[in-house]
Design a protein around this motif. Structure first.
Motif, PDB file in Angstrom:
ATOM      1  N   HIS A 240       0.825  -1.203   0.000  1.00 18.49           N
ATOM      2  CA  HIS A 240       0.000   0.000   0.000  1.00 18.49           C
ATOM      3  C   HIS A 240       0.859   1.251   0.000  1.00 18.49           C
ATOM      4  CE1 HIS A 240      -2.081   3.298   2.137  1.00 18.49           C
ATOM      5  NE2 HIS A 240      -3.125   2.923   1.441  1.00 18.49           N
ATOM      6  N   ALA A 241       1.849   1.321   0.884  1.00 19.78           N
ATOM      7  CA  ALA A 241       2.698   2.513   0.991  1.00 19.78           C
ATOM      8  C   ALA A 241       3.467   2.754  -0.302  1.00 19.78           C
ATOM      9  CB  ALA A 241       3.663   2.355   2.165  1.00 19.78           C
ATOM     10  N   ARG A 242       4.001   1.687  -0.892  1.00 18.33           N
ATOM     11  CA  ARG A 242       4.803   1.839  -2.115  1.00 18.33           C
ATOM     12  C   ARG A 242       3.940   2.295  -3.292  1.00 18.33           C
ATOM     13  NH1 ARG A 242       5.511  -1.544  -6.190  1.00 18.33           N
ATOM     14  NH2 ARG A 242       4.815  -3.399  -5.034  1.00 18.33           N
ATOM     15  N   VAL A 243       2.802   1.635  -3.482  1.00 20.37           N
ATOM     16  CA  VAL A 243       1.966   1.951  -4.646  1.00 20.37           C
ATOM     17  C   VAL A 243       1.313   3.325  -4.489  1.00 20.37           C
ATOM     18  CG1 VAL A 243      -0.037   1.231  -5.987  1.00 20.37           C
ATOM     19  CG2 VAL A 243       1.599  -0.466  -5.188  1.00 20.37           C
ATOM     20  N   LEU A 244       0.916   3.680  -3.258  1.00 20.32           N
ATOM     21  CA  LEU A 244       0.327   5.008  -3.056  1.00 20.32           C
ATOM     22  C   LEU A 244       1.343   6.101  -3.353  1.00 20.32           C
ATOM     23  CD1 LEU A 244      -1.941   6.866  -2.241  1.00 20.32           C
ATOM     24  CD2 LEU A 244      -1.316   6.510   0.158  1.00 20.32           C
ATOM     25  N   ALA A 245       2.584   5.913  -2.920  1.00 26.49           N
ATOM     26  CA  ALA A 245       3.627   6.907  -3.215  1.00 26.49           C
ATOM     27  C   ALA A 245       3.830   7.041  -4.723  1.00 26.49           C
ATOM     28  CB  ALA A 245       4.934   6.510  -2.531  1.00 26.49           C
ATOM     29  N   GLU A 246       3.824   5.906  -5.429  1.00 26.75           N
ATOM     30  CA  GLU A 246       3.947   5.941  -6.885  1.00 26.75           C
ATOM     31  C   GLU A 246       2.759   6.662  -7.517  1.00 26.75           C
ATOM     32  OE1 GLU A 246       4.125   1.845  -7.870  1.00 26.75           O
ATOM     33  OE2 GLU A 246       6.196   1.567  -7.212  1.00 26.75           O
ATOM     34  N   ALA A 247       1.560   6.403  -7.000  1.00 21.94           N
ATOM     35  CA  ALA A 247       0.353   7.032  -7.542  1.00 21.94           C
ATOM     36  C   ALA A 247       0.382   8.540  -7.352  1.00 21.94           C
ATOM     37  CB  ALA A 247      -0.878   6.435  -6.873  1.00 21.94           C
ATOM     38  N   LEU A 248       0.836   8.996  -6.194  1.00 28.67           N
ATOM     39  CA  LEU A 248       0.910  10.433  -5.937  1.00 28.67           C
ATOM     40  C   LEU A 248       1.913  11.108  -6.868  1.00 28.67           C
ATOM     41  CD1 LEU A 248       0.747  10.295  -2.046  1.00 28.67           C
ATOM     42  CD2 LEU A 248      -1.002  11.240  -3.549  1.00 28.67           C
ATOM     43  N   ARG A 249       3.031  10.446  -7.103  1.00 29.28           N
ATOM     44  CA  ARG A 249       4.019  11.009  -8.039  1.00 29.28           C
ATOM     45  C   ARG A 249       3.451  11.054  -9.453  1.00 29.28           C
ATOM     46  NH1 ARG A 249       7.701   7.902  -4.839  1.00 29.28           N
ATOM     47  NH2 ARG A 249       7.641   6.184  -6.347  1.00 29.28           N
ATOM     48  N   ALA A 250       2.757   9.998  -9.859  1.00 31.88           N
ATOM     49  CA  ALA A 250       2.161   9.960 -11.200  1.00 31.88           C
ATOM     50  C   ALA A 250       1.101  11.040 -11.356  1.00 31.88           C
ATOM     51  CB  ALA A 250       1.564   8.586 -11.468  1.00 31.88           C
ATOM     52  N   CYS A 251       0.328  11.243 -10.305  1.00 34.75           N
ATOM     53  CA  CYS A 251      -0.717  12.267 -10.331  1.00 34.75           C
ATOM     54  C   CYS A 251      -0.112  13.651 -10.565  1.00 34.75           C
ATOM     55  CB  CYS A 251      -1.477  12.224  -9.010  1.00 34.75           C
ATOM     56  SG  CYS A 251      -2.957  13.242  -8.962  1.00 34.75           S
ATOM     57  N   GLU A 252       0.965  13.940  -9.852  1.00 32.41           N
ATOM     58  CA  GLU A 252       1.631  15.248 -10.013  1.00 32.41           C
ATOM     59  C   GLU A 252       2.258  15.371 -11.384  1.00 32.41           C
ATOM     60  OE1 GLU A 252       4.983  18.027  -7.743  1.00 32.41           O
ATOM     61  OE2 GLU A 252       4.524  16.017  -6.987  1.00 32.41           O
ATOM     62  N   ALA A 253       2.899  14.294 -11.845  1.00 34.07           N
ATOM     63  CA  ALA A 253       3.585  14.337 -13.138  1.00 34.07           C
ATOM     64  C   ALA A 253       2.613  14.548 -14.288  1.00 34.07           C
ATOM     65  CB  ALA A 253       4.364  13.045 -13.352  1.00 34.07           C
ATOM     66  N   GLU A 254       1.414  13.999 -14.173  1.00 37.76           N
ATOM     67  CA  GLU A 254       0.431  14.105 -15.249  1.00 37.76           C
ATOM     68  C   GLU A 254      -0.478  15.316 -15.098  1.00 37.76           C
ATOM     69  OE1 GLU A 254      -1.599  10.464 -16.183  1.00 37.76           O
ATOM     70  OE2 GLU A 254       0.161   9.247 -15.642  1.00 37.76           O
ATOM     71  N   GLY A 255      -0.268  16.094 -14.030  1.00 38.59           N
ATOM     72  CA  GLY A 255      -1.044  17.312 -13.845  1.00 38.59           C
ATOM     73  C   GLY A 255      -2.511  17.080 -13.532  1.00 38.59           C
ATOM     74  N   VAL A 256      -2.817  15.967 -12.881  1.00 39.69           N
ATOM     75  CA  VAL A 256      -4.201  15.664 -12.529  1.00 39.69           C
ATOM     76  C   VAL A 256      -4.610  16.528 -11.335  1.00 39.69           C
ATOM     77  CG1 VAL A 256      -5.819  13.877 -11.794  1.00 39.69           C
ATOM     78  CG2 VAL A 256      -3.946  13.308 -13.362  1.00 39.69           C
ATOM     79  N   THR A 257      -5.741  17.191 -11.444  1.00 39.65           N
ATOM     80  CA  THR A 257      -6.188  18.090 -10.378  1.00 39.65           C
ATOM     81  C   THR A 257      -7.687  17.938 -10.135  1.00 39.65           C
ATOM     82  OG1 THR A 257      -6.590  19.882 -11.973  1.00 39.65           O
ATOM     83  CG2 THR A 257      -4.424  19.819 -10.915  1.00 39.65           C
ATOM     84  N   GLY A 258      -8.175  18.579  -9.056  1.00 39.75           N
ATOM     85  CA  GLY A 258      -9.601  18.668  -8.775  1.00 39.75           C
ATOM     86  C   GLY A 258     -10.260  17.321  -8.568  1.00 39.75           C
ATOM     87  N   GLN A 259     -11.492  17.191  -9.092  1.00 37.21           N
ATOM     88  CA  GLN A 259     -12.269  15.977  -8.890  1.00 37.21           C
ATOM     89  C   GLN A 259     -11.653  14.758  -9.551  1.00 37.21           C
ATOM     90  OE1 GLN A 259     -16.260  16.894 -10.247  1.00 37.21           O
ATOM     91  NE2 GLN A 259     -16.887  17.505  -8.187  1.00 37.21           N
ATOM     92  N   ALA A 260     -10.708  14.980 -10.473  1.00 36.42           N
ATOM     93  CA  ALA A 260     -10.084  13.847 -11.166  1.00 36.42           C
ATOM     94  C   ALA A 260      -9.047  13.135 -10.310  1.00 36.42           C
ATOM     95  CB  ALA A 260      -9.427  14.328 -12.462  1.00 36.42           C
ATOM     96  N   VAL A 261      -8.618  13.754  -9.206  1.00 36.63           N
ATOM     97  CA  VAL A 261      -7.534  13.186  -8.401  1.00 36.63           C
ATOM     98  C   VAL A 261      -7.942  11.862  -7.772  1.00 36.63           C
ATOM     99  CG1 VAL A 261      -6.114  13.495  -6.332  1.00 36.63           C
ATOM    100  CG2 VAL A 261      -6.397  15.384  -7.955  1.00 36.63           C
ATOM    101  N   THR A 262      -9.090  11.837  -7.086  1.00 48.20           N
ATOM    102  CA  THR A 262      -9.488  10.617  -6.366  1.00 48.20           C
ATOM    103  C   THR A 262      -9.639   9.418  -7.301  1.00 48.20           C
ATOM    104  OG1 THR A 262     -10.487  11.791  -4.512  1.00 48.20           O
ATOM    105  CG2 THR A 262     -11.278   9.565  -4.948  1.00 48.20           C
ATOM    106  N   PRO A 263     -10.421   9.510  -8.401  1.00 51.57           N
ATOM    107  CA  PRO A 263     -10.521   8.336  -9.282  1.00 51.57           C
ATOM    108  C   PRO A 263      -9.182   7.939  -9.888  1.00 51.57           C
ATOM    109  CG  PRO A 263     -11.681  10.231 -10.226  1.00 51.57           C
ATOM    110  CD  PRO A 263     -11.338  10.581  -8.824  1.00 51.57           C
ATOM    111  N   PHE A 264      -8.308   8.913 -10.168  1.00 54.74           N
ATOM    112  CA  PHE A 264      -6.981   8.598 -10.707  1.00 54.74           C
ATOM    113  C   PHE A 264      -6.187   7.753  -9.723  1.00 54.74           C
ATOM    114  CE2 PHE A 264      -2.454   9.349 -11.150  1.00 54.74           C
ATOM    115  CZ  PHE A 264      -2.242   9.218 -12.517  1.00 54.74           C
ATOM    116  N   LEU A 265      -6.147   8.184  -8.463  1.00 56.32           N
ATOM    117  CA  LEU A 265      -5.366   7.473  -7.454  1.00 56.32           C
ATOM    118  C   LEU A 265      -5.954   6.093  -7.164  1.00 56.32           C
ATOM    119  CD1 LEU A 265      -4.644  10.380  -4.918  1.00 56.32           C
ATOM    120  CD2 LEU A 265      -3.072   9.403  -6.602  1.00 56.32           C
ATOM    121  N   LEU A 266      -7.280   6.010  -7.054  1.00 54.29           N
ATOM    122  CA  LEU A 266      -7.903   4.718  -6.772  1.00 54.29           C
ATOM    123  C   LEU A 266      -7.680   3.732  -7.918  1.00 54.29           C
ATOM    124  CD1 LEU A 266     -11.277   5.853  -5.159  1.00 54.29           C
ATOM    125  CD2 LEU A 266      -9.232   4.980  -4.004  1.00 54.29           C
TER     126      LEU A 266
END
Length: 302
Positions: A240-266
Protein backbone atom coordinates in the motif's frame (compact mmCIF):
# COMPACT_ATOMS: atom_id res chain seq x y z
CA UNK A 1 -38.12 17.00 -3.40
CA UNK A 2 -40.37 13.99 -2.84
CA UNK A 3 -38.65 10.63 -2.54
CA UNK A 4 -40.13 7.30 -3.56
CA UNK A 5 -39.86 4.98 -0.57
CA UNK A 6 -40.25 1.31 -1.43
CA UNK A 7 -43.13 -0.54 0.18
CA UNK A 8 -40.73 -2.86 2.02
CA UNK A 9 -38.74 0.02 3.50
CA UNK A 10 -41.84 2.04 4.37
CA UNK A 11 -43.43 -0.92 6.17
CA UNK A 12 -40.22 -1.59 8.10
CA UNK A 13 -39.91 2.04 9.19
CA UNK A 14 -43.57 2.22 10.21
CA UNK A 15 -43.14 -0.96 12.28
CA UNK A 16 -39.83 0.25 13.78
CA UNK A 17 -37.96 -2.67 12.29
CA UNK A 18 -34.25 -2.27 11.43
CA UNK A 19 -33.36 -0.60 8.13
CA UNK A 20 -29.88 0.06 6.69
CA UNK A 21 -29.22 2.65 3.98
CA UNK A 22 -26.76 1.68 1.23
CA UNK A 23 -25.19 4.00 -1.31
CA UNK A 24 -25.32 3.26 -5.02
CA UNK A 25 -22.07 4.84 -6.23
CA UNK A 26 -20.20 1.60 -5.57
CA UNK A 27 -22.63 -0.10 -7.97
CA UNK A 28 -22.46 2.41 -10.82
CA UNK A 29 -18.91 3.74 -10.50
CA UNK A 30 -16.93 1.66 -8.02
CA UNK A 31 -16.85 -1.77 -9.65
CA UNK A 32 -16.60 -3.21 -13.16
CA UNK A 33 -19.56 -4.89 -14.84
CA UNK A 34 -20.95 -7.51 -14.23
CA UNK A 35 -19.36 -7.82 -10.79
CA UNK A 36 -21.01 -4.59 -9.67
CA UNK A 37 -24.48 -6.12 -9.88
CA UNK A 38 -23.42 -9.29 -8.05
CA UNK A 39 -21.88 -7.24 -5.23
CA UNK A 40 -24.93 -4.97 -4.96
CA UNK A 41 -27.24 -7.96 -4.51
CA UNK A 42 -24.74 -9.62 -2.15
CA UNK A 43 -24.68 -6.56 0.13
CA UNK A 44 -28.47 -6.40 0.26
CA UNK A 45 -28.54 -10.12 1.10
CA UNK A 46 -26.01 -9.57 3.89
CA UNK A 47 -28.29 -6.95 5.46
CA UNK A 48 -31.25 -9.34 5.27
CA UNK A 49 -29.18 -12.17 6.79
CA UNK A 50 -28.74 -10.01 9.89
CA UNK A 51 -32.49 -9.43 10.16
CA UNK A 52 -32.62 -5.91 8.71
CA UNK A 53 -34.11 -4.38 5.55
CA UNK A 54 -31.70 -2.92 2.95
CA UNK A 55 -32.52 0.50 1.49
CA UNK A 56 -30.25 1.07 -1.49
CA UNK A 57 -30.62 4.70 -2.53
CA UNK A 58 -30.41 6.18 -6.02
CA UNK A 59 -32.08 8.70 -8.33
CA UNK A 60 -34.06 7.24 -11.25
CA UNK A 61 -35.70 9.42 -13.89
CA UNK A 62 -35.38 12.44 -11.62
CA UNK A 63 -36.95 10.78 -8.56
CA UNK A 64 -34.92 9.86 -5.45
CA UNK A 65 -35.65 6.25 -4.54
CA UNK A 66 -35.21 4.86 -1.02
CA UNK A 67 -35.03 1.12 -1.51
CA UNK A 68 -34.66 -0.46 -4.95
CA UNK A 69 -36.11 -3.63 -6.42
CA UNK A 70 -33.85 -5.96 -8.40
CA UNK A 71 -34.70 -4.41 -11.77
CA UNK A 72 -33.86 -0.95 -10.44
CA UNK A 73 -30.55 -2.21 -9.07
CA UNK A 74 -29.85 -3.64 -12.52
CA UNK A 75 -30.51 -0.22 -14.06
CA UNK A 76 -27.99 1.45 -11.76
CA UNK A 77 -25.46 -1.30 -12.48
CA UNK A 78 -25.85 -1.51 -16.24
CA UNK A 79 -27.31 1.71 -17.68
CA UNK A 80 -24.93 4.06 -19.42
CA UNK A 81 -25.08 7.70 -18.38
CA UNK A 82 -25.75 7.11 -14.67
CA UNK A 83 -24.28 10.20 -13.01
CA UNK A 84 -22.43 10.38 -9.71
CA UNK A 85 -24.50 12.54 -7.35
CA UNK A 86 -23.42 14.36 -4.22
CA UNK A 87 -26.05 16.12 -2.16
CA UNK A 88 -25.49 19.39 -4.04
CA UNK A 89 -26.40 17.63 -7.30
CA UNK A 90 -29.77 16.30 -6.17
CA UNK A 91 -31.92 19.33 -7.17
CA UNK A 92 -30.20 19.46 -10.55
CA UNK A 93 -30.75 15.75 -11.18
CA UNK A 94 -34.39 16.00 -10.12
CA UNK A 95 -35.07 19.01 -12.34
CA UNK A 96 -33.33 17.37 -15.29
CA UNK A 97 -35.11 14.04 -14.85
CA UNK A 98 -31.69 12.38 -14.67
CA UNK A 99 -30.53 9.09 -13.26
CA UNK A 100 -27.75 9.03 -10.73
CA UNK A 101 -25.91 6.98 -8.15
CA UNK A 102 -25.67 8.59 -4.73
CA UNK A 103 -22.42 9.25 -2.90
CA UNK A 104 -22.03 9.31 0.88
CA UNK A 105 -23.36 12.85 1.22
CA UNK A 106 -26.43 12.33 -0.99
CA UNK A 107 -27.21 8.94 0.54
CA UNK A 108 -26.92 10.26 4.09
CA UNK A 109 -29.19 13.22 3.33
CA UNK A 110 -31.90 11.17 1.61
CA UNK A 111 -31.74 8.40 4.20
CA UNK A 112 -32.06 10.78 7.14
CA UNK A 113 -35.00 12.58 5.53
CA UNK A 114 -36.74 9.23 5.07
CA UNK A 115 -36.27 8.41 8.75
CA UNK A 116 -33.43 5.90 8.35
CA UNK A 117 -30.85 6.22 11.11
CA UNK A 118 -28.09 3.76 10.06
CA UNK A 119 -26.01 3.89 6.87
CA UNK A 120 -23.23 1.53 5.74
CA UNK A 121 -20.51 2.52 3.28
CA UNK A 122 -16.89 1.73 2.47
CA UNK A 123 -14.85 4.80 3.31
CA UNK A 124 -15.68 8.46 3.81
CA UNK A 125 -14.34 11.34 1.79
CA UNK A 126 -12.22 13.86 3.63
CA UNK A 127 -9.50 16.48 3.41
CA UNK A 128 -7.26 16.02 0.40
CA UNK A 129 -3.50 16.14 0.50
CA UNK A 130 -2.05 19.57 -0.32
CA UNK A 131 -5.18 21.14 1.17
CA UNK A 132 -3.29 24.35 1.93
CA UNK A 133 -2.82 24.80 -1.82
CA UNK A 134 -6.00 23.31 -3.28
CA UNK A 135 -8.59 23.84 -0.47
CA UNK A 136 -10.00 20.49 -1.63
CA UNK A 137 -12.31 18.87 0.92
CA UNK A 138 -15.07 16.33 0.45
CA UNK A 139 -18.65 17.51 0.78
CA UNK A 140 -19.19 14.47 3.02
CA UNK A 141 -17.76 16.28 6.03
CA UNK A 142 -19.99 19.35 5.98
CA UNK A 143 -23.11 17.30 5.31
CA UNK A 144 -22.37 14.92 8.20
CA UNK A 145 -21.94 17.92 10.49
CA UNK A 146 -25.65 18.72 10.04
CA UNK A 147 -27.26 15.32 9.48
CA UNK A 148 -28.31 12.99 12.30
CA UNK A 149 -27.30 9.59 10.97
CA UNK A 150 -24.94 6.82 12.09
CA UNK A 151 -22.38 5.99 9.41
CA UNK A 152 -20.54 2.68 9.58
CA UNK A 153 -17.37 2.96 7.53
CA UNK A 154 -13.77 1.76 7.35
CA UNK A 155 -12.40 5.23 8.05
CA UNK A 156 -11.52 7.56 5.21
CA UNK A 157 -9.82 6.69 1.97
CA UNK A 158 -6.08 6.35 2.58
CA UNK A 159 -5.27 8.54 -0.43
CA UNK A 160 -6.49 11.49 1.68
CA UNK A 161 -4.89 13.47 4.48
CA UNK A 162 -6.12 11.34 7.38
CA UNK A 163 -4.97 13.46 10.35
CA UNK A 164 -6.32 16.63 8.72
CA UNK A 165 -9.65 14.85 8.13
CA UNK A 166 -9.86 13.79 11.78
CA UNK A 167 -9.10 17.35 12.85
CA UNK A 168 -11.75 18.69 10.51
CA UNK A 169 -14.34 16.26 11.87
CA UNK A 170 -13.51 17.45 15.38
CA UNK A 171 -13.88 21.08 14.33
CA UNK A 172 -17.25 20.32 12.72
CA UNK A 173 -18.45 18.51 15.85
CA UNK A 174 -18.90 15.10 14.24
CA UNK A 175 -18.51 12.27 16.76
CA UNK A 176 -16.05 9.51 15.81
CA UNK A 177 -15.63 6.16 17.59
CA UNK A 178 -13.58 3.11 16.70
CA UNK A 179 -15.47 -0.16 16.72
CA UNK A 180 -13.47 -2.61 18.80
CA UNK A 181 -10.34 -0.51 18.33
CA UNK A 182 -8.68 2.64 19.61
CA UNK A 183 -7.08 3.22 16.19
CA UNK A 184 -8.68 4.96 13.24
CA UNK A 185 -8.96 2.53 10.31
CA UNK A 186 -7.27 3.32 7.01
CA UNK A 187 -9.87 2.02 4.55
CA UNK A 188 -7.64 -0.58 2.84
CA UNK A 189 -5.71 -0.91 6.11
CA UNK A 190 -6.84 -1.89 9.59
CA UNK A 191 -4.90 0.99 11.12
CA UNK A 192 -4.27 4.40 9.54
CA UNK A 193 -1.60 5.15 12.14
CA UNK A 194 -3.82 7.59 14.04
CA UNK A 195 -5.79 7.10 17.28
CA UNK A 196 -9.43 7.73 18.10
CA UNK A 197 -10.64 9.07 21.44
CA UNK A 198 -13.56 6.68 21.88
CA UNK A 199 -14.07 2.95 21.43
CA UNK A 200 -17.38 1.10 21.19
CA UNK A 201 -17.47 -2.67 21.56
CA UNK A 202 -21.01 -3.80 20.72
CA UNK A 203 -23.98 -2.76 18.55
CA UNK A 204 -25.88 -2.10 21.76
CA UNK A 205 -23.25 0.43 22.87
CA UNK A 206 -23.55 2.19 19.51
CA UNK A 207 -27.34 2.33 19.91
CA UNK A 208 -26.89 3.81 23.40
CA UNK A 209 -24.76 6.60 21.94
CA UNK A 210 -27.42 7.23 19.29
CA UNK A 211 -30.07 7.55 22.00
CA UNK A 212 -27.77 9.84 23.97
CA UNK A 213 -27.31 12.05 20.90
CA UNK A 214 -31.06 12.59 20.80
CA UNK A 215 -31.31 13.14 24.55
CA UNK A 216 -28.46 15.66 24.70
CA UNK A 217 -29.75 17.64 21.73
CA UNK A 218 -27.56 20.19 20.03
CA UNK A 219 -26.57 20.21 16.36
CA UNK A 220 -28.01 17.42 14.22
CA UNK A 221 -24.61 15.89 13.52
CA UNK A 222 -23.67 12.33 12.57
CA UNK A 223 -22.01 9.54 14.50
CA UNK A 224 -19.15 7.85 12.63
CA UNK A 225 -18.51 4.25 13.63
CA UNK A 226 -15.06 3.42 12.26
CA UNK A 227 -14.95 -0.34 11.69
CA UNK A 228 -11.55 -1.68 10.60
CA UNK A 229 -11.17 -4.23 7.81
CA UNK A 230 -9.91 -7.49 9.38
CA UNK A 231 -6.10 -7.66 9.36
CA UNK A 232 -6.14 -10.88 7.34
CA UNK A 233 -8.15 -9.15 4.62
CA UNK A 234 -6.38 -5.78 4.54
CA UNK A 235 -4.06 -4.68 1.75
CA UNK A 236 -0.44 -5.47 2.57
CA UNK A 237 0.77 -2.27 4.32
CA UNK A 238 4.15 -2.23 2.56
CA UNK A 239 2.53 -2.71 -0.85
CA UNK A 240 0.00 0.00 0.00
CA UNK A 241 2.70 2.51 0.99
CA UNK A 242 4.80 1.84 -2.11
CA UNK A 243 1.97 1.95 -4.65
CA UNK A 244 0.33 5.01 -3.06
CA UNK A 245 3.63 6.91 -3.22
CA UNK A 246 3.95 5.94 -6.89
CA UNK A 247 0.35 7.03 -7.54
CA UNK A 248 0.91 10.43 -5.94
CA UNK A 249 4.02 11.01 -8.04
CA UNK A 250 2.16 9.96 -11.20
CA UNK A 251 -0.72 12.27 -10.33
CA UNK A 252 1.63 15.25 -10.01
CA UNK A 253 3.59 14.34 -13.14
CA UNK A 254 0.43 14.10 -15.25
CA UNK A 255 -1.04 17.31 -13.84
CA UNK A 256 -4.20 15.66 -12.53
CA UNK A 257 -6.19 18.09 -10.38
CA UNK A 258 -9.60 18.67 -8.77
CA UNK A 259 -12.27 15.98 -8.89
CA UNK A 260 -10.08 13.85 -11.17
CA UNK A 261 -7.53 13.19 -8.40
CA UNK A 262 -9.49 10.62 -6.37
CA UNK A 263 -10.52 8.34 -9.28
CA UNK A 264 -6.98 8.60 -10.71
CA UNK A 265 -5.37 7.47 -7.45
CA UNK A 266 -7.90 4.72 -6.77
CA UNK A 267 -7.54 3.36 -10.31
CA UNK A 268 -3.75 3.41 -9.96
CA UNK A 269 -4.00 1.44 -6.71
CA UNK A 270 -6.26 -1.20 -8.27
CA UNK A 271 -4.05 -1.66 -11.32
CA UNK A 272 -0.71 -1.66 -9.50
CA UNK A 273 -1.80 -3.99 -6.70
CA UNK A 274 -3.25 -6.46 -9.22
CA UNK A 275 -6.71 -5.85 -7.80
CA UNK A 276 -5.73 -6.46 -4.16
CA UNK A 277 -6.88 -2.96 -3.15
CA UNK A 278 -10.32 -3.65 -4.62
CA UNK A 279 -10.60 -6.90 -2.67
CA UNK A 280 -9.65 -5.10 0.56
CA UNK A 281 -12.25 -2.43 -0.25
CA UNK A 282 -14.95 -5.08 -0.70
CA UNK A 283 -13.93 -6.89 2.49
CA UNK A 284 -14.35 -3.60 4.37
CA UNK A 285 -17.76 -2.91 2.81
CA UNK A 286 -19.04 -6.40 3.63
CA UNK A 287 -17.99 -6.03 7.26
CA UNK A 288 -19.53 -2.58 7.50
CA UNK A 289 -22.84 -3.75 6.06
CA UNK A 290 -23.10 -6.62 8.55
CA UNK A 291 -22.22 -4.37 11.48
CA UNK A 292 -24.65 -1.67 10.35
CA UNK A 293 -27.48 -4.24 10.27
CA UNK A 294 -26.67 -5.30 13.83
CA UNK A 295 -26.59 -1.67 14.97
CA UNK A 296 -29.91 -1.01 13.24
CA UNK A 297 -31.40 -4.01 15.06
CA UNK A 298 -30.10 -2.72 18.42
CA UNK A 299 -31.51 0.73 17.63
CA UNK A 300 -34.88 -0.66 16.56
CA UNK A 301 -35.08 -2.69 19.76
CA UNK A 302 -34.74 0.40 21.95
Amino acid sequence: MTSVVSEEVREALDARRPVVALESTIIAHGLPRPRNLRVALELEAAVRAEGAVPATIAVLDGRPHIGLDEKQVERIANEDGIRKLGHRDLPLAVAAGAGGATTVSATALLAARAGIRVFATGGLGGVHREWTVTQDESADLGLLARTRITVVCAGVKSILDVPATLQRLETLGVAVAGYGTDRFPGFYLSDSGHPVDWTLETPQQVAEVMRAQDAVGGPESALIVANPVPEQEQLDPELHARVLAEALRACEAEGVTGQAVTPFLLDHLVRHTDGASLEANLAAVRGNVRLAARIAAAWAGA
